[in-house]
Enzyme design. Structure first.
Site, PDB file in Angstrom:
ATOM      1  N   LYS A 112     -57.164  17.427 -23.866  1.00 35.84           N
ATOM      2  CA  LYS A 112     -58.144  16.495 -23.306  1.00 35.84           C
ATOM      3  C   LYS A 112     -58.014  15.118 -23.928  1.00 35.84           C
ATOM      4  CE  LYS A 112     -61.604  19.720 -21.606  1.00 35.84           C
ATOM      5  NZ  LYS A 112     -62.963  20.232 -21.722  1.00 35.84           N
ATOM      6  N   LYS A 195     -53.546  26.671 -14.981  1.00 31.90           N
ATOM      7  CA  LYS A 195     -54.717  27.508 -14.748  1.00 31.90           C
ATOM      8  C   LYS A 195     -55.648  26.863 -13.726  1.00 31.90           C
ATOM      9  CE  LYS A 195     -57.893  25.775 -18.191  1.00 31.90           C
ATOM     10  NZ  LYS A 195     -58.900  25.981 -19.198  1.00 31.90           N
ATOM     11  N   LYS A 198     -61.563  23.073 -12.583  1.00 31.62           N
ATOM     12  CA  LYS A 198     -62.266  22.135 -11.709  1.00 31.62           C
ATOM     13  C   LYS A 198     -61.662  20.742 -11.793  1.00 31.62           C
ATOM     14  CE  LYS A 198     -65.741  21.448 -15.238  1.00 31.62           C
ATOM     15  NZ  LYS A 198     -65.388  22.536 -16.145  1.00 31.62           N
TER      16      LYS A 198
END
Ligand code: TYM
Length: 332
Positions: A112, A195, A198
């Site tokens: 991230k 994976k 969202k």
């Protein structure tokens, strides 16, 4: 009964099939044999920027999705993380025992922070796994039902528990991940090597539980596969088909060899069509129940208030012990 703890972030309006098969299905099953505590982790959700009204709505909606999937507030403790202040309080104590390097090695943080850059990466994102450790350790949790992507965070939780116990005496129970074999990692239907998430680049590979069934069916029928014709589980050579088989096994409660045998000699089109039907069939009652629950927000809030009361009682007891052990002067 062993204590179970898990949570999900209210960071979008609908859960996806990875959340469902990787975790939620097990949450429901574990109610038969354990004492489960299930949390809507709103404190975690604000590590990425949220619109306040959307966050409030998504928090209720996530609780409704837990219930719609079969979480039973009589058998489980169901609550919102920010309703129980002990979570942030224990996180502070654990943060003082977490190495900077140790936290820097968390792969989710590395991914991230790489995506957001130094300026976009917050201290909250960095200490996120410490808050997660606090969530788990507050309840003397033995089992943590999650998908594979949370494995490293559970390892950190265990390290922190052991460190605290050796420094201050036996306090925390050592938790273990409860990670399903087949569906621990559901992949994006358009990019079956990353994976399902969202935040995926394209929406076409993401199956949202609350989507219109027609959209769900269409996405499954357009899933990326390979140029062979054989329906066979082989993650390295056939990631797309293997992902569809994992999903099929998850929604139909059949094993992968059973499904392979049934589709021997048949085409990918058949498999996708039947899988689309199986997914829609599974999600239709879920969506209906969700709509009913959301129509009565006062009742949802009542369930959450009751859950927070039960959770706080347990969490406060543990926090009191921790504060004692650490050497804080307790107010009289
Ligand atoms: P979150 O909200 O990202 O995801 C919720 C759950 O869904 C699982 N999951 C998947 N499983 C299989 N395939 C996928 N593609 C997939 N994507 C997500 C996740 O593994 C997770 O179980 N840090 C946690 C929330 C949390 C928590 C906790 C969990 C906070 N405190 C304490 C357990 C215990 C998270 O962000 O999950």
């Amino acid at each position: 009964r062993p204590i179970v703890f898990s949570g999900m972030q209210p960071s979008s309006a609908s859960l996806h099939l990875g959340n469902y098969l990787g975790a939620l299905v097990n949450w429901v099953a574990l109610q038969e044999t354990t004492d489960p505590v299930y949390c809507v982790v709103d404190l975690h959700a604000i590590t990425s920027q949220q619109d306040p009204e959307a966050l409030r709505a998504d928090t209720r909606a996530l609780a409704a999705q837990y219930l719609a999937a079969g979480v039973d507030p009589e058998r489980s403790t169901l609550f919102v993380q920010s309703h129980v202040p002990a979570h942030t309080e224990l996180a502070w104590v654990l943060g003082t025992m977490t190495g900077f390097g140790e936290a820097s090695r968390m792969t989710q943080f590395k991914d991230k922070s790489q995506r957001f850059g130094t300026e976009g990466t917050t201290v909250g994102l960095f200490t996120y796994p410490v808050l997660m450790a606090a969530d788990i350790l507050l309840y003397s949790t033995e089992l943590v039902p999650v998908g594979d992507d949370q494995r490293q965070h559970i390892e950190l939780t265990r390290d922190l528990a052991a460190r605290f116990n050796s420094r201050y005496g036996e306090t925390f129970v050592m938790p273990e991940g409860f990670i399903p074999e087949a569906s621990a990692r559901i992949y994006d239907l358009q990019d079956p090597t990353s994976k399902m998430s969202k935040s995926a680049a394209s929406d076409a590979g993401l199956i949202r539980l609350l989507d219109d069934p027609k959209i769900t069916a269409k996405k499954i029928k357009s899933a990326v596969t390979d140029t062979e014709r054989e329906i066979r589980y082989d993650v390295a050579a056939k990631p797309g088909i293997s992902n569809l088989l994992d999903i099929f096994a998850g929604v139909s409660e059949r094993t992968i060899p059973e499904i392979e045998a049934e589709y021997a000699g048949r085409g990918y089109g058949d498999l996708k069509k039947d899988l689309a039907e199986a997914v829609v069939e599974r999600l239709t009652p879920f969506r209906e129940r969700f709509t009913e629950l959301l129509a009565d927000p006062a009742e949802l809030d009542r369930i959450l208030a009751h859950g927070a009361e039960k959770a706080a009682e347990r969490a406060d007891r543990m926090l009191g012990t921790v504060y004692d052990r650490v050497g804080f002067l307790r107010p009289t």
